[in-house]
Design a protein around this motif. Structure first.
Motif, PDB file in Angstrom:
ATOM      1  N   GLY A   1       0.819  -1.206   0.000  1.00  0.00           N
ATOM      2  CA  GLY A   1       0.000   0.000   0.000  1.00  0.00           C
ATOM      3  C   GLY A   1       0.855   1.260   0.000  1.00  0.00           C
ATOM      4  O   GLY A   1       0.390   2.337  -0.368  1.00  0.00           O
ATOM      5  N   HIS A   2       2.120   1.092   0.390  1.00  0.00           N
ATOM      6  CA  HIS A   2       3.020   2.245   0.439  1.00  0.00           C
ATOM      7  C   HIS A   2       4.035   2.232  -0.701  1.00  0.00           C
ATOM      8  O   HIS A   2       5.067   2.902  -0.616  1.00  0.00           O
ATOM      9  CB  HIS A   2       3.698   2.334   1.817  1.00  0.00           C
ATOM     10  CG  HIS A   2       2.696   2.497   2.919  1.00  0.00           C
ATOM     11  ND1 HIS A   2       2.069   3.702   3.168  1.00  0.00           N
ATOM     12  CD2 HIS A   2       2.160   1.597   3.781  1.00  0.00           C
ATOM     13  CE1 HIS A   2       1.205   3.538   4.160  1.00  0.00           C
ATOM     14  NE2 HIS A   2       1.228   2.266   4.541  1.00  0.00           N
ATOM     15  N   GLN A   3       3.751   1.493  -1.746  1.00  0.00           N
ATOM     16  CA  GLN A   3       4.576   1.628  -2.955  1.00  0.00           C
ATOM     17  C   GLN A   3       4.221   2.977  -3.581  1.00  0.00           C
ATOM     18  O   GLN A   3       3.063   3.401  -3.585  1.00  0.00           O
ATOM     19  CB  GLN A   3       4.298   0.496  -3.940  1.00  0.00           C
ATOM     20  CG  GLN A   3       2.838   0.415  -4.397  1.00  0.00           C
ATOM     21  CD  GLN A   3       2.626  -0.571  -5.527  1.00  0.00           C
ATOM     22  OE1 GLN A   3       3.307  -0.512  -6.538  1.00  0.00           O
ATOM     23  NE2 GLN A   3       1.680  -1.484  -5.335  1.00  0.00           N
TER      24      GLN A   3
ATOM     25  N   LYS B   1       1.414  13.554   0.529  1.00  0.00           N
ATOM     26  CA  LYS B   1       2.234  13.086   1.654  1.00  0.00           C
ATOM     27  C   LYS B   1       1.460  12.006   2.411  1.00  0.00           C
ATOM     28  O   LYS B   1       0.263  12.126   2.648  1.00  0.00           O
ATOM     29  CB  LYS B   1       2.533  14.281   2.564  1.00  0.00           C
ATOM     30  CG  LYS B   1       3.582  14.031   3.591  1.00  0.00           C
ATOM     31  CD  LYS B   1       4.687  15.100   3.501  1.00  0.00           C
ATOM     32  CE  LYS B   1       5.842  14.837   4.467  1.00  0.00           C
ATOM     33  NZ  LYS B   1       6.316  13.480   4.560  1.00  0.00           N
ATOM     34  N   CYS B   2       2.172  10.945   2.778  1.00  0.00           N
ATOM     35  CA  CYS B   2       1.532   9.828   3.476  1.00  0.00           C
ATOM     36  C   CYS B   2       2.003   9.776   4.925  1.00  0.00           C
ATOM     37  O   CYS B   2       3.088  10.228   5.249  1.00  0.00           O
ATOM     38  CB  CYS B   2       1.872   8.521   2.774  1.00  0.00           C
ATOM     39  SG  CYS B   2       1.124   7.066   3.517  1.00  0.00           S
ATOM     40  N   ARG B   3       1.196   9.161   5.802  1.00  0.00           N
ATOM     41  CA  ARG B   3       1.569   9.056   7.219  1.00  0.00           C
ATOM     42  C   ARG B   3       2.800   8.183   7.420  1.00  0.00           C
ATOM     43  O   ARG B   3       3.420   8.212   8.480  1.00  0.00           O
ATOM     44  CB  ARG B   3       0.413   8.456   8.028  1.00  0.00           C
ATOM     45  CG  ARG B   3      -0.711   9.416   8.203  1.00  0.00           C
ATOM     46  CD  ARG B   3      -1.605   8.949   9.339  1.00  0.00           C
ATOM     47  NE  ARG B   3      -2.964   9.374   9.106  1.00  0.00           N
ATOM     48  CZ  ARG B   3      -3.986   9.082   9.881  1.00  0.00           C
ATOM     49  NH1 ARG B   3      -3.792   8.316  10.936  1.00  0.00           N
ATOM     50  NH2 ARG B   3      -5.195   9.516   9.620  1.00  0.00           N
ATOM     51  N   CYS B   4       3.146   7.395   6.405  1.00  0.00           N
ATOM     52  CA  CYS B   4       4.312   6.524   6.547  1.00  0.00           C
ATOM     53  C   CYS B   4       5.608   7.292   6.331  1.00  0.00           C
ATOM     54  O   CYS B   4       6.687   6.776   6.570  1.00  0.00           O
ATOM     55  CB  CYS B   4       4.225   5.353   5.568  1.00  0.00           C
ATOM     56  SG  CYS B   4       4.585   5.807   3.860  1.00  0.00           S
ATOM     57  N   GLY B   5       5.519   8.537   5.857  1.00  0.00           N
ATOM     58  CA  GLY B   5       6.722   9.321   5.616  1.00  0.00           C
ATOM     59  C   GLY B   5       7.019   9.480   4.129  1.00  0.00           C
ATOM     60  O   GLY B   5       7.757  10.387   3.720  1.00  0.00           O
ATOM     61  N   ASN B   6       6.444   8.611   3.328  1.00  0.00           N
ATOM     62  CA  ASN B   6       6.671   8.640   1.880  1.00  0.00           C
ATOM     63  C   ASN B   6       5.670   9.596   1.218  1.00  0.00           C
ATOM     64  O   ASN B   6       4.781  10.161   1.857  1.00  0.00           O
ATOM     65  CB  ASN B   6       6.484   7.207   1.360  1.00  0.00           C
ATOM     66  CG  ASN B   6       6.888   7.035  -0.075  1.00  0.00           C
ATOM     67  OD1 ASN B   6       7.533   7.893  -0.678  1.00  0.00           O
ATOM     68  ND2 ASN B   6       6.486   5.905  -0.648  1.00  0.00           N
ATOM     69  N   ARG B   7       5.841   9.766  -0.081  1.00  0.00           N
ATOM     70  CA  ARG B   7       4.884  10.546  -0.875  1.00  0.00           C
ATOM     71  C   ARG B   7       4.292   9.668  -1.973  1.00  0.00           C
ATOM     72  O   ARG B   7       4.962   8.789  -2.482  1.00  0.00           O
ATOM     73  CB  ARG B   7       5.608  11.709  -1.556  1.00  0.00           C
ATOM     74  CG  ARG B   7       5.719  12.933  -0.711  1.00  0.00           C
ATOM     75  CD  ARG B   7       6.364  14.079  -1.468  1.00  0.00           C
ATOM     76  NE  ARG B   7       6.504  15.222  -0.588  1.00  0.00           N
ATOM     77  CZ  ARG B   7       5.512  16.043  -0.269  1.00  0.00           C
ATOM     78  NH1 ARG B   7       4.314  15.874  -0.792  1.00  0.00           N
ATOM     79  NH2 ARG B   7       5.724  17.039   0.554  1.00  0.00           N
ATOM     80  N   GLY B   8       3.069   9.963  -2.336  1.00  0.00           N
ATOM     81  CA  GLY B   8       2.465   9.312  -3.503  1.00  0.00           C
ATOM     82  C   GLY B   8       2.185   7.832  -3.326  1.00  0.00           C
ATOM     83  O   GLY B   8       2.187   7.071  -4.290  1.00  0.00           O
ATOM     84  N   CYS B   9       1.922   7.410  -2.082  1.00  0.00           N
ATOM     85  CA  CYS B   9       1.673   5.979  -1.826  1.00  0.00           C
ATOM     86  C   CYS B   9       0.380   5.517  -2.512  1.00  0.00           C
ATOM     87  O   CYS B   9      -0.598   6.248  -2.579  1.00  0.00           O
ATOM     88  CB  CYS B   9       1.558   5.710  -0.331  1.00  0.00           C
ATOM     89  SG  CYS B   9       3.088   5.972   0.546  1.00  0.00           S
ATOM     90  N   TRP B  10       0.422   4.260  -2.952  1.00  0.00           N
ATOM     91  CA  TRP B  10      -0.702   3.661  -3.682  1.00  0.00           C
ATOM     92  C   TRP B  10      -2.015   3.822  -2.923  1.00  0.00           C
ATOM     93  O   TRP B  10      -3.047   4.149  -3.496  1.00  0.00           O
ATOM     94  CB  TRP B  10      -0.377   2.179  -3.909  1.00  0.00           C
ATOM     95  CG  TRP B  10      -1.326   1.400  -4.762  1.00  0.00           C
ATOM     96  CD1 TRP B  10      -2.065   1.860  -5.806  1.00  0.00           C
ATOM     97  CD2 TRP B  10      -1.599   0.000  -4.646  1.00  0.00           C
ATOM     98  NE1 TRP B  10      -2.778   0.827  -6.358  1.00  0.00           N
ATOM     99  CE2 TRP B  10      -2.511  -0.325  -5.667  1.00  0.00           C
ATOM    100  CE3 TRP B  10      -1.145  -1.023  -3.793  1.00  0.00           C
ATOM    101  CZ2 TRP B  10      -2.989  -1.624  -5.861  1.00  0.00           C
ATOM    102  CZ3 TRP B  10      -1.616  -2.317  -3.981  1.00  0.00           C
ATOM    103  CH2 TRP B  10      -2.532  -2.605  -4.999  1.00  0.00           C
TER     104      TRP B  10
HETATM  105 ZN   LIG Z   1       2.648   5.547   2.703  1.00  0.00          ZN
END
Ligand SMILES: [Zn+2]
Length: 392
Positions: free
Chosen positions: A239-241, A249-258
């Motif tokens: 889900g965070h690819q 921005k995603c809560r996981c720290g990444n951007r553009g997560c699926w």
């Molecule tokens: Zn994410």
């Protein structure tokens, strides 16, 4: 042979006999001997033990070619009961099952708050309710399995559940203290994959990826009949690819997560931009499905778009794992008819034909129960782990 070895051999043989009765029963002692290659005296003494331990019972109704009817052996699926909990972000779903994974009782509650003290109170309440409803049995409740939407380490601690906003939570110990029953914590997508593989769409499939689409997206990966857990048990966070380099921005720290583009929350967010929902406060997936069924073309187009976004992530998954089957489960199993065409269209356009030909896209057979049933199944195998020896 040393005594230790003899005990081990006996335990292995007993596992084989119990497995044979579980998978092939009703079966006679002679048939077990024939199937397993164990001699009749060994089978007979092991079966006596299994009967005394309530795992097996016998009924004299088998077919015979003349002469006395053989006594048939059955696995006692009511020797105990298991509890499976699907801890969603906005709901808790619990099931009580027998030892074959048949649902006996269900319990459901909607979650409006995600704070740990509130959620744990609701989880304990549901477990108590299911325990109260469980029938009398020799072993009682043999275990509690819980699928959670987050990263769970091999000890069963929840390290991070972004959509619940939990970090470092030891729910396992809390529940064990309350009930004194063994507790297994798993990632919800792993539990869903296990459930579908055992009882649902993935039966007899050796390589599959279960894609759980709810508020977030998680995946459970089965390779060569085994759940792939990675080095520390936290694999499957597909889900965070990234599908948009400079995306949200995603809560996981990444951007553009699926999951920011293809999940239930993404869908509900997009729905708010439709003229018809301009003033709506709370839109639910069920409302959108209702609107699509009534022919609302905006909603139908929205489903189509979400299906496309889902397809983009699936391409990465299929390119990586070459699965025989992808099972879309959890909340989006409700959307099957509305998104399957756009998913297939994207795969047609973008995926190598070798991959496309090898892989079927399906939807969960167990509907919303994949995770709860998989969690219950983990608790069942944990219970039998003390009885059984797995021979590779
Ligand atoms: Zn994410």
């Amino acid at each position: 042979m040393k005594t230790g070895d003899q005990n081990l051999v006996k335990k292995i043989n007993k596992s084989i006999v119990l497995d044979t009765i579980q998978t092939k029963g009703p079966i006679s002692r002679a048939q077990i001997s024939k199937t397993t290659g164990l001699n009749k005296a060994t089978v007979s003494s092991l079966v006596t033990e299994l009967i005394n331990e309530h795992y097996v019972f016998e009924i004299g109704t088998g077919q015979s070619n003349g002469g006395r009817k053989p006594v048939m052996l059955y696995f006692n699926k009511n020797a105990g009961y298991s509890i499976g909990i699907d801890l969603g972000v906005n709901y808790i779903l619990g099931v009580l099952t027998d030892l074959k994974g048949i649902i006996i009782e269900k319990a459901f509650v909607t979650l409006n708050k995600q704070e740990y003290p509130h959620v744990i109170k609701e989880v304990l309440k549901i477990i108590k309710e299911l325990i109260c409803k469980s029938p009398e049995s020799p072993y009682g409740i043999i275990g509690i399995g819980i699928g959670v939407p987050g990263i769970v380490n091999s000890e069963g601690n929840i390290l991070f559940a972004p959509n619940l906003n939990w970090r470092e939570v030891n729910i396992k110990e809390r529940i064990y203290k309350e009930f004194n029953i063994p507790v297994i914590i798993e990632n919800e997508a792993n539990a869903g994959a296990h459930g579908e593989r055992l009882y649902g769409a993935g039966q007899n499939i050796s390589n599959l990826v279960y894609v759980s689409v709810g508020i977030g997206i998680g995946t459970g990966i089965i390779i060569d009949n085994k759940l792939f857990k990675g080095a520390t048990g936290i694999s499957g966070e597909m889900g965070h690819q990234t599908i948009e380099i400079n995306g949200k921005k995603c809560r996981c720290g990444n951007r553009g997560c699926w999951e920011l583009y293809a999940s239930e929350s993404a869908l509900l967010e997009l729905a708010k931009t439709l003229p018809v929902y301009k003033d709506a406060k709370n839109i639910r997936l069920e409302d959108l499905i209702e609107a699509a069924n009534q022919g609302n073309s905006d909603v139908i187009n929205l489903f189509d778009r979400i299906g496309e976004h889902l397809g983009i992530g699936l391409i990465n998954i299929i390119n990586t794992f070459n699965p025989q089957q992808v099972i879309i489960g959890n909340r989006f199993s409700l959307l099957k008819d509305w998104i399957i065409n756009s998913i297939n269209r994207v795969l047609e356009q973008r995926l190598l034909s070798f991959h496309r030909d090898a892989c079927t896209i399906t939807f969960s057979n167990l509907g919303i129960y994949s995770c709860a049933l998989g969690s219950s199944a983990f608790a069942i195998s944990n219970f039998f782990a003390s009885e059984k020896v797995v021979v590779e």
